[in-house]
Structure formats: structure tokens, C-alpha cells
Design a protein around this motif. Structure first.
Motif, short mmCIF file in Angstrom:
data_model
loop_
_atom_site.label_atom_id
_atom_site.label_comp_id
_atom_site.label_asym_id
_atom_site.label_seq_id
_atom_site.Cartn_x
_atom_site.Cartn_y
_atom_site.Cartn_z
N THR A 6 0.40 -3.54 -9.41
CA THR A 6 0.10 -4.96 -9.70
C THR A 6 -0.86 -5.50 -8.64
N PHE A 7 -1.59 -6.54 -9.00
CA PHE A 7 -2.55 -7.12 -8.06
C PHE A 7 -2.40 -8.64 -8.06
N ILE A 8 -2.74 -9.27 -6.91
CA ILE A 8 -2.71 -10.74 -6.74
C ILE A 8 -4.06 -11.18 -6.22
N VAL A 9 -4.73 -12.03 -6.95
CA VAL A 9 -6.03 -12.56 -6.52
C VAL A 9 -6.02 -14.06 -6.71
N HIS A 10 -6.92 -14.75 -5.99
CA HIS A 10 -6.99 -16.21 -6.08
C HIS A 10 -8.39 -16.71 -6.40
N THR A 11 -9.37 -15.82 -6.38
CA THR A 11 -10.74 -16.25 -6.67
C THR A 11 -11.40 -15.25 -7.60
N ILE A 12 -12.51 -15.70 -8.21
CA ILE A 12 -13.29 -14.83 -9.09
C ILE A 12 -13.88 -13.67 -8.28
N GLU A 13 -14.26 -13.93 -7.03
CA GLU A 13 -14.85 -12.89 -6.21
C GLU A 13 -13.86 -11.75 -5.98
N GLU A 14 -12.59 -12.09 -5.78
CA GLU A 14 -11.60 -11.05 -5.56
C GLU A 14 -11.40 -10.19 -6.81
N GLN A 45 -13.56 -9.72 -9.13
CA GLN A 45 -14.78 -8.93 -9.31
C GLN A 45 -14.78 -7.70 -8.40
N GLY A 46 -14.22 -7.87 -7.18
CA GLY A 46 -14.12 -6.72 -6.27
C GLY A 46 -13.21 -5.65 -6.83
N LEU A 47 -12.07 -6.05 -7.43
CA LEU A 47 -11.17 -5.07 -8.04
C LEU A 47 -11.84 -4.36 -9.23
N SER A 48 -12.61 -5.14 -10.00
CA SER A 48 -13.29 -4.53 -11.16
C SER A 48 -14.32 -3.51 -10.69
N THR A 49 -15.03 -3.82 -9.63
CA THR A 49 -16.03 -2.88 -9.09
C THR A 49 -15.35 -1.60 -8.62
N ALA A 50 -14.21 -1.74 -7.92
CA ALA A 50 -13.49 -0.56 -7.44
C ALA A 50 -13.00 0.28 -8.62
N HIS A 51 -12.56 -0.40 -9.69
CA HIS A 51 -12.07 0.32 -10.88
C HIS A 51 -13.22 1.09 -11.55
N GLN A 59 -5.88 0.35 -20.18
CA GLN A 59 -4.91 -0.71 -19.90
C GLN A 59 -5.29 -1.49 -18.65
N ARG A 60 -5.79 -0.71 -17.67
CA ARG A 60 -6.25 -1.37 -16.44
C ARG A 60 -7.46 -2.25 -16.74
N ASP A 61 -8.34 -1.77 -17.59
CA ASP A 61 -9.52 -2.57 -17.97
C ASP A 61 -9.08 -3.91 -18.57
N GLN A 62 -8.11 -3.86 -19.49
CA GLN A 62 -7.65 -5.09 -20.15
C GLN A 62 -6.99 -6.05 -19.15
N ALA A 63 -6.20 -5.51 -18.23
CA ALA A 63 -5.55 -6.37 -17.23
C ALA A 63 -6.57 -7.08 -16.36
N LEU A 64 -7.64 -6.35 -15.97
CA LEU A 64 -8.69 -6.97 -15.16
C LEU A 64 -9.44 -8.04 -15.93
N ILE A 65 -9.67 -7.80 -17.23
CA ILE A 65 -10.37 -8.81 -18.05
C ILE A 65 -9.52 -10.08 -18.15
N GLU A 66 -8.22 -9.93 -18.39
CA GLU A 66 -7.34 -11.10 -18.50
C GLU A 66 -7.27 -11.87 -17.19
N GLU A 67 -7.19 -11.15 -16.09
CA GLU A 67 -7.15 -11.83 -14.79
C GLU A 67 -8.46 -12.56 -14.51
N HIS A 68 -9.58 -11.96 -14.93
CA HIS A 68 -10.87 -12.61 -14.76
C HIS A 68 -10.91 -13.93 -15.53
N ALA A 69 -10.37 -13.92 -16.76
CA ALA A 69 -10.33 -15.14 -17.56
C ALA A 69 -9.44 -16.21 -16.88
N ARG A 70 -8.32 -15.74 -16.33
CA ARG A 70 -7.44 -16.71 -15.65
C ARG A 70 -8.11 -17.34 -14.43
#
Length: 913
Positions: free
Chosen positions: A534-542, A544-550, A612-623
Motif C-alpha cells: 500500500t502507498f500513502i501520498v498527499h500531492t500529485i508530485e508524489e 507521479q513519482g510512484l507512477s514513474t518508478a512503476h 492492478q498496480r496500474d489501476q491503483a495508481l490511476i485512481e490515486e492520481h484522480a484522488r
């Protein structure tokens, strides 16, 4: 006395000459005897004696001297106690000399005639005494004596029909005049409507009986004598009527004195009630603050997010529901305090000093402590929520890694404790050795996971995780097991090496498969672990960093697939060799437990987890995009409301010091201004709603604005308090102006002077500024507090001071400062300044006036009795005085005497009440 000598002596001279002839009339002489005798006895009874025969009982001069002492209140010369004629003449001469000392000229009246019992001279002497001590001091509208008494009778009987007082003889024959005087002052004693002019006997007897019974006026006339005489004796009638005057004029003075006391006591009672109301409201507010601060200072953390979220919700209820009414109470408390102080100053009472710890400044300090605790509490709540969120994430991560490790270690101890090498063949021994080497490689690969588990457990301890004991126990168990595995691995390795010389069979392909499959398997397990993390982020930049690593991870999958194919190729080659050479392999690789099916299964699992990881990152980005929208939405409103509140605060400050129109105009302007401010409340509520959405989304920062909801709340509360306080100041100025009679021009002059020296526009003056302001208005603040130099323009202030050499005495200025700044804050408000300026020219009730009024009620005594207070004052105010008056301790006191002098000074703060 000169007026009496000029007019009254002339009048008395005429009266004496005329009466000497009239005394020949036996009817008149009879009336005078009865009236004068009754008049003398009304005074002699105060000394415990009386006379029976007027010409006989005064012959020795003793009772004559006693009569003069009673009616004058003075002591005469010591009388002669002898019974000889010379002694009697000496006593009578002392009495006549005393009468003459009062400015009365005695004509043809000598001591010998009185001693000889001359009825004519005796009656003339008594009439002279009555004129001097009962009639002369009567004064009505610049007329005195007989004319004053007649005018008083005419004024009092004017509203009554059939009454026409023109003289002191025939105007009184029908008795209606006497009844009218009694009814005018004591209407409950006579039913005037039932009296008839044609029944003088009933009228006269009614008046005489009522006067004797209820007014303590003895019967000095007989109704039969007045009716039967063509013209009643004027002296007798004047004497009797004068008793009415003295009886009723004393009552009028008592009523006036009682009214003054009632007025003063009513003001004092109202002020005491206001003081009690202030004390109660202040106590309640301080008690609420005292109970609330410990709740806000409570920093005991909860163990779960749900509990901390409930605490945050309780805090929101406190801000929305509980605190706003208390803000209003605090504002009302300040307004009530200012209004009370204004009323006390207007009624010439000392300033109100609340109980210790209940000053307005004490309440402000307590409120400041509440605000500080409140701010720290909200910060603590948010930090605790972040901490618990972090702890939950770490705890879940710990459980996942621990579960994976425990699954890996399952059976390892039993495997390492096997003694299969003792009965194995050479090839089997070599296989066991190679297998053990592969296990050691696998063990080393798991070292990193064990260290990660220990590090996570350490971090949970440092963050005070509530379930740290179970975490520590599980971590300790893993570490102990890891140490045991290491020891057992070393022990088995040594055993295999000892038998290596005997056993040389080794299967290189199995070994190569085991060596390559183990790291790849470990990599796949790590990949699955990371993809499920699981991951916890508070900004779009964070995010985006997880998406880049993925994306970088996905780029490594082709190379990993090549490695998988290579490992499977080794296994396929082994199978080919076994099939080719018919080797008995017992169906499994002796060097590793990893098989191709397990590798393929884990590989499929990795490929399944990637989308599944891709979808989780997309949903978090929208949030995070939605959170950014909430930040901007709040910032857009806050950046408008914050400056608006500041602007309104500045505008109120300008209105309070400018002089546009009358005070009523300024008050109406401020009330309209207050209404427009209150109408802005929906925007504040809307901003509160946006702030709640932000908190529910767990957004902790906002780079788009410098305003927080706390800033907006504090500013809004200060704005409401400031406008209410400013309106209250204008209302108090109107109250002061109306009560003190200050004109609008004076108010404008006071305001102009105040504003001129209020350099920083703070609405207050420092001590030196206040001193300069007083001098600019013409006050000489020297050591003489009564000195005034008149008014002068503020522009001429400096030149005038130098030219006239003003002495700004510290003692007088300290006295003035104690009036305008009773709390010793070092600042003078405009309201205090106006109160002081109005007080300098106002005329209000004083302690001496109240003391004089009490003396009237007490009959000129230095003390007063409870019965006298209850007779003259309303019941509640009479009991108020009785409860607070100290006992009288003077030498002339009687049992139950009360000290009204100390009570009067206490009403005005000159002593303790």
C-alpha cells in the motif's frame, strides 16, 4: 432681623394698640384665654408640666422661662427659686429680656403687671411670644408672618368650594376652612364631600377632633364660642391656624427628604444588581474556560484512527456549537462592564471593581489561554492522525513481510537437522552438499528481509505503536529463529564438508538450476510484495513519482522473462539428460525446493499484479487531482474573505474616530454597518463547509493561500466584537451627553482634541498624551485641583504653556488618572475621557445632601430609628437602609439608634458600606 424690626414691629405695635381696646370684649378675652392656654400647654407638656390659669401660673416667672426654653431650644439664665415678689419680678424680667433679645419690642408690658396677674398684659405677652416663635418665621412667596400664613391658607384651600379665606376671623366661622386644610394634606382623615356650609358646629368639631387625635394639635378653640361671636378673636384663630401650618409643613419636608433618599437608594440598588449580574456572568464564563482548557490540553493519544477521528469530530462540534455562544457572552460581559461604569460615574458613585480574578483583563487573559490551548489541540489532533496513519501502514507492511519470512522459514529447521548424509551414497552426499550451498545462498538472500522486518519493528516502537508488545514478540521470534538457522546451517555445512572427500557425485545442472532459480524466485517474491504494497501520498508530485518508478519496473520485465526462460531451459536440459541416460532422480532436484511450476506460477502472479498496480495508481492520481481542486476552491474564497475582514476592521477604526454628524447619526451608521457585516456570515459558513471537505479528505497543507480557517475564524470573531464594542461606546457617549447636558459642539470639541493626540489612531491615549489633551482644553493640571484657565485652541497649546508657565503637578494628574483609568492600564479611552470632561461641570447628588435628608427624617437628631425609616420610606428601601446602617455610638444615642452619616458617605464610596 432688620426686616422684622422695620415691618413686623410696626405690625405688632398696631396689633397691640388695637387689642388693648378689643380685650375689653369678654367674648374675645375668653377665646384668647382658652387658645393661648392650650398653645402654651402644647409646648410645656414636652417639659412634663402645664398651666391651668394663664395669668396666675406665669406670675412667678418659672413656667414662663420654661416655656421660652422649650419653644426656642435655648437655655435662659438660671431662675430665682425664692417666693418673694422681688424673686418673681427677677424671673419675669429674665423672660422679657430674652424676648427682647430676639428682636421683639415690648410695649407697655412690665414685669410688675405679670407678677400682679394682670390678665390683659399677660395675654399680650403670650401673643407677642406666639407672634415671634410661631408666626414670624412663616414665609410664603416673599411674604411672612401674618400675610405669609394667610397666603398659605388661601393657596391650600383654593380648590375647595364654599371656602374663601380673606382674614383670620369671620372666614373661619363655618369650619370649612379648617376641614379643607386637613383634607388637603390628609384626605383619608375627613370625608370633605359630606360637609355642609350650613352646619358650622359639625364642621368645627370635626376639624378640632381630627386635629387633636391625628395631628397632635390640641383644641385651642370652642365651636360654640366661634359660632356665637359675631367676629371671632383674630389672635386665637391665627394661633390655632399656625399649628396647622407647622404640622403640615414639617410633613412636606419629610416627604421631600424621603423622595431624595428613595431616588438615591433606587440608583444604588440598580447598580448593585448590575454588579451581581456581572459577577455571575464572569464566574460562569471563567468556570467554562476552566473546564474547557484541561480538555483541550489533554494529549493522551488514542490507539485507532476511528477514535482519533471521533476526537476531531468532537473538536469540530466544540468550534461550531459550544464556543460561539461563549464568544457572545464574553462580548456582552465587556459591554455590561462598560455600561455599569458609565452609570456609576453618572450617579457620582465610585468605579466598580470586580472580585479578584474577575476583571475584564482577567477574562481576556483566560480567553487567550483558551485560544492557545485550542490551537495546540487542533495541531496535535492532525499530527496524531498522521502518526496513526503512518503506524497502520508500517504495521501492515510488518505483517506482510513477517508472514512471507515465516512462510519461507517453515520446515527449514527440520531440514537442517536431518542426518540423511549418514546413509547417503556419494552422489547423494555431493547432492546434499550442493543443496546446502544453495540453501546458504537462499539464507543470505533473506538476510535483507530480516533486517527490514527489524527496522520496521524499531520504527513502530519509536512511533509508540499501541500493539508494540506483540510486534516486538513476533520480531524477536523471527530474529531468534534466524540466529538458530544460521547456527544450524553452519553445523550442517561442517558435517557435509567432512564427508565430501568420500562422496564426489554431483549434478552440475541441478546445482546451476538451484543457484539461478533461488535469486530469481526471491526477486519474484520481492516484486509481488512491492506490487501489493500500500502507498500513502498527499500531492500529485508524489503519485507521479510512484507512477514513474512503476514504469521503470515494467521496463525490467523483458529481461526477467529471459532469465525465467533460461532457468526453465536448465530444467529442460536436466530432464533431457535424465531421459537420455536413464538416471534415477527420485523425481525432484536434490539441491532446491524450487520447481519450474512454482516459478511459472509466481511469474503469472507478477504479470497479474502489474495491471492492478496500474489501476491503483490511476485512481490515486484522480484522488490527488480532486484534493488539488479542493485546495484551490478554499484558497479562492479565503483570499477574498481575509482581506475583506481586515478592510472592515480598518473602516470601523476610522468611523470610531471621525466626527460626521451627531452621535445618533454615527450610531445609526454603525448599526447599518453591523447589519451589512452580519449579512456576510453565509460566506463564512460556506468557507467552513469547504474547510470541512478538506479535513475529511485529510488534506494538511495548501500552497495556494496563506489564510487558514483558524485565521478567518479569529478575524471574524474580532470583527463582530469590535463593531459591538464601538456601538456600545457611542451609546455610552449618548447616555453621558444626555445625562450631563453636553452639547453636540462640546462633544465634537472633545473628540477633535482626543483624535489630535491619538497619534497612532488606536482609540486610546497614553498618560502623557492624555495630559497634553487636558491642557489643550484649558485644564491647569497643577497642585491645585480647582484651578481652571479657560478654553484654548489646540494649535496655541505649546506657545500658551511657555508664556503662562503651567505647572503640570504629578499629584493632581495622578488623581485624574485614577478616575479615567481605574484599572491602571496606562491607557485612556475616549469614553473615559468624555466621562471625565462631563464630570468636571456636572452637578449631582452628594453625600452631604443625602445626609441632610436623613437628618430631616430623624427630626434633627444625629441618629435615626428603624421605625422612622419604615414610616418615611417604602418598605423595601427602608429595610435596605436598616440592614446596612451601623449602630450609632454617639453619647446622645438611644437603644436601636442607627448611624445614617456613615451610611450616606458609604453610598458615594467615601467609606465602606
Amino acid at each position: 432681623m432688620d426686616h422684622f424690626d422695620a415691618d413686623e414691629n410696626h405690625y405688632m405695635q398696631q396689633e397691640d394698640d388695637w387689642d388693648r381696646d378689643l380685650l375689653l370684649d369678654p367674648a374675645w378675652e375668653k377665646q384668647q384665654r382658652k387658645t393661648f392656654t392650650a398653645w402654651c400647654n402644647s409646648h410645656l407638656r414636652k417639659a412634663g408640666t402645664q398651666i391651668e390659669n394663664i395669668e396666675e401660673d406665669f406670675r412667678d416667672g418659672l413656667k414662663l422661662m420654661l416655656l421660652l426654653e422649650v419653644i426656642s431650644g435655648e437655655r435662659l439664665a438660671k431662675p430665682e427659686r425664692g417666693k418673694m415678689r422681688v424673686h418673681k419680678i427677677s424671673n419675669v424680667n429674665k423672660a422679657l429680656n430674652f424676648i427682647a433679645s430676639k428682636g421683639v419690642k415690648l410695649v407697655s408690658i412690665g414685669a410688675e403687671e405679670i407678677v400682679d396677674g394682670n390678665a390683659k398684659m399677660t395675654l399680650g405677652m403670650i401673643w407677642t411670644i406666639i407672634l415671634r416663635f410661631a408666626i414670624q418665621d412663616i414665609s410664603v412667596e416673599e411674604t411672612s408672618a401674618k400675610e405669609g400664613l394667610l397666603l398659605w391658607c388661601q393657596r391650600k384651600t383654593a380648590p375647595y368650594k364654599n371656602v374663601n379665606i380673606q382674614n383670620f376671623h369671620i372666614s373661619w366661622k363655618d369650619g370649612l376652612g379648617f376641614c379643607a386644610l386637613i383634607h388637603r394634606h390628609r384626605p383619608e382623615l375627613i370625608d370633605y364631600g359630606k360637609l355642609r356650609k350650613d352646619d358650622p358646629m359639625t364642621n368645627l368639631n370635626t376639624a378640632f377632633d381630627v386635629a387633636e387625635k391625628y395631628l397632635d394639635i390640641p383644641k385651642m378653640l370652642d365651636a360654640e364660642d366661634i359660632i356665637s361671636t359675631l367676629r371671632p378673636d383674630e389672635k386665637a384663630v391665627m394661633t390655632y391656624v399656625s399649628c396647622y401650618y407647622h404640622a403640615f409643613s414639617g410633613k412636606q419636608k419629610a416627604e421631600t427628604a424621603a423622595n431624595r433618599i428613595c431616588k438615591v437608594l433606587a440608583v444604588n440598588q440598580e447598580n448593585e444588581q448590575l454588579m451581581e449580574d456581572y459577577e455571575k456572568l464572569a464566574s460562569d464564563l471563567l468556570e467554562w474556560i476552566r473546564r474547557t482548557i484541561p480538555w483541550l490540553e489533554n494529549r493522551v493519544p488514542e490507539n485507532t484512527m476511528q477514535s482519533m477521528q471521533q476526537k476531531l469530530e468532537d473538536f469540530r462540534d466544540y468550534r461550531r456549537l459550544h464556543k460561539p455562544p461563549k464568544v457572545q457572552e464574553k462580548c456582552q460581559l465587556e459591554i455590561s462592564f462598560n455600561t455599569l461604569q458609565t452609570k456609576l460615574r453618572l450617579s457620582n458613585r465610585p468605579a466598580f471593581m470586580p472580585s479578584e480574578g474577575k476583571m475584564v483583563s482577567d477574562i481576556s487573559n483566560a480567553w487567550g489561554s483558551l485560544e492557545g490551548a485550542e490551537k495546540g489541540y487542533e495541531e496535535w489532533l492532525l499530527n496524531e492522525i498522521r502518526r496513526l496513519e503512518r503506524l497502520d501502514h508500517l504495521a501492515e507492511k510488518f505483517r506482510q513481510k513477517a508472514a512471507i519470512h515465516e512462510a519461507w522459514t517453515e520446515g527449514k529447521e527440520e531440514m537442517l537437522q536431518q542426518r540423511d548424509y549418514e546413509t547417503a551414497s556419494l552422489s547423494e552426499i555431493k547432492a546434499l552438499l550442493k543443496k546446502h550451498e544453495a540453501f546458504e545462498s537462499d539464507l543470505a538472500a533473506h538476510q535483507d528481509r530480516v533486517e527490514q522486518i527489524a527496522a520496521i519493528a524499531q520504527e513502530l516502537n519509536e512511533l509508540d505503536y499501541y500493539d508494540s508488545p506483540s510486534v516486538n514478540a513476533r520480531c524477536q521470534k523471527i530474529c531468534d529463529q534466524w540466529d538458530a538457522l544460521g547456527a544450524m546451517t553452519q553445523k550442517r555445512s561442517e558435517a557435509l564438508q567432512r564427508t565430501e572427500k568420500l562422496l564426489e557425485t554431483i549434478d552440475q545442472l541441478y546445482l546451476e538450476f538451484a543457484k539461478r532459480a533461488a535469486p530469481f524466485n526471491n526477486w519474484m517474491e520481492g516484486a509481488m510484495e512491492d506490487l501489493q504494497d500500500t502507498f500513502i501520498v498527499h500531492t500529485i508530485e508524489e503519485i507521479q513519482g510512484l507512477s514513474t518508478a512503476h514504469e521503470q519496473f515494467k521496463a525490467t520485465l523483458p529481461e526477467a522473462d529471459k532469465e525465467r526462460q533460461a532457468i526453465l531451459g536448465i530444467h529442460n536440459e536436466i530432464a533431457k539428460i535424465v531421459q537420455t541416460y536413464h538416471v534415477n532422480m527420485a523425481g525432484t532436484n536434490p539441491y532446491t525446493t524450487i520447481n519450474p511450476q512454482e516459478i511459472n506460477t509466481k511469474w503469472d502472479k507478477v504479470r497479474q499484479l502489474v495491471p492492478q498496480r496500474d489501476q491503483a495508481l490511476i485512481e490515486e492520481h484522480a484522488r490527488q487531482q480532486n484534493n488539488e481542486r479542493l485546495r484551490r476552491q478554499f484558497a479562492n474564497q479565503a483570499n477574498v474573505i481575509g482581506p475583506w475582514i481586515q478592510n472592515k476592521m480598518e473602516e470601523i477604526g476610522r468611523i470610531s474616530i471621525e466626527m460626521h454628524g451627531t452621535l445618533e447619526d454615527q450610531l445609526n451608521h454603525l448599526r447599518q454597518y453591523e447589519k451589512s457585516i452580519v449579512n456576510y456570515k453565509p460566506k463564512i459558513d460556506q468557507l467552513e463547509g469547504d474547510h470541512q471537505l478538506i479535513q475529511e479528505a485529510l488534506i494538511f497543507d495548501n500552497k495556494h493561500t496563506n489564510y487558514t480557517m483558524e485565521h478567518i475564524r479569529v478575524g471574524w470573531e474580532q470583527l463582530l466584537t469590535t463593531i459591538a464594542r464601538t456601538i456600545n461606546e457611542i451609546e455610552n457617549q449618548i447616555l453621558t451627553r444626555d445625562a450631563k447636558g453636553i452639547s453636540q459642539e462640546q462633544m465634537n470639541e472633545f473628540r477633535a482634541s482626543f483624535n489630535h493626540f491619538d497619534r497612532d489612531h488606536s482609540g486610546t491615549l497614553g498618560a502623557e498624551e492624555f495630559k497634553a489633551c487636558l491642557i489643550s482644553l484649558g485644564f491647569d493640571i497643577g497642585n491645585d485641583p480647582q484651578k481652571r484657565t479657560g478654553l484654548m485652541e489646540a494649535e496655541d497649546f505649546k506657545t500658551c504653556l511657555i508664556s503662562m508657565g503651567y505647572n503640570l503637578g504629578e499629584a493632581e494628574f495622578a488623581r485624574i488618572m485614577s478616575i479615567v483609568d481605574p484599572n491602571r492600564m496606562g491607557l485612556v479611552t475616549f469614553q473615559a475621557f468624555i466621562d471625565f470632561m462631563s464630570r468636571e461641570t456636572a452637578d449631582t447628588d452628594t453625600a452631604d445632601q443625602v445626609m441632610a435628608s436623613f437628618k430631616v427624617l430623624a427630626g434633627d437628631k444625629n441618629y435615626i430609628l428603624a421605625d422612622e425609616l419604615r414610616r418615611e420610606l417604602p418598605p423595601d428601601q427602608a429595610e435596605y437602609c436598616i440592614a446596612r446602617m451601623a449602630p450609632y455610638t454617639g453619647p446622645d444615642g438611644v437603644p436601636g439608634a442607627l448611624d445614617y452619616m456613615s451610611f450616606s458617605t458609604a453610598l458615594y464610596g467615601e467609606s465602606d458600606l
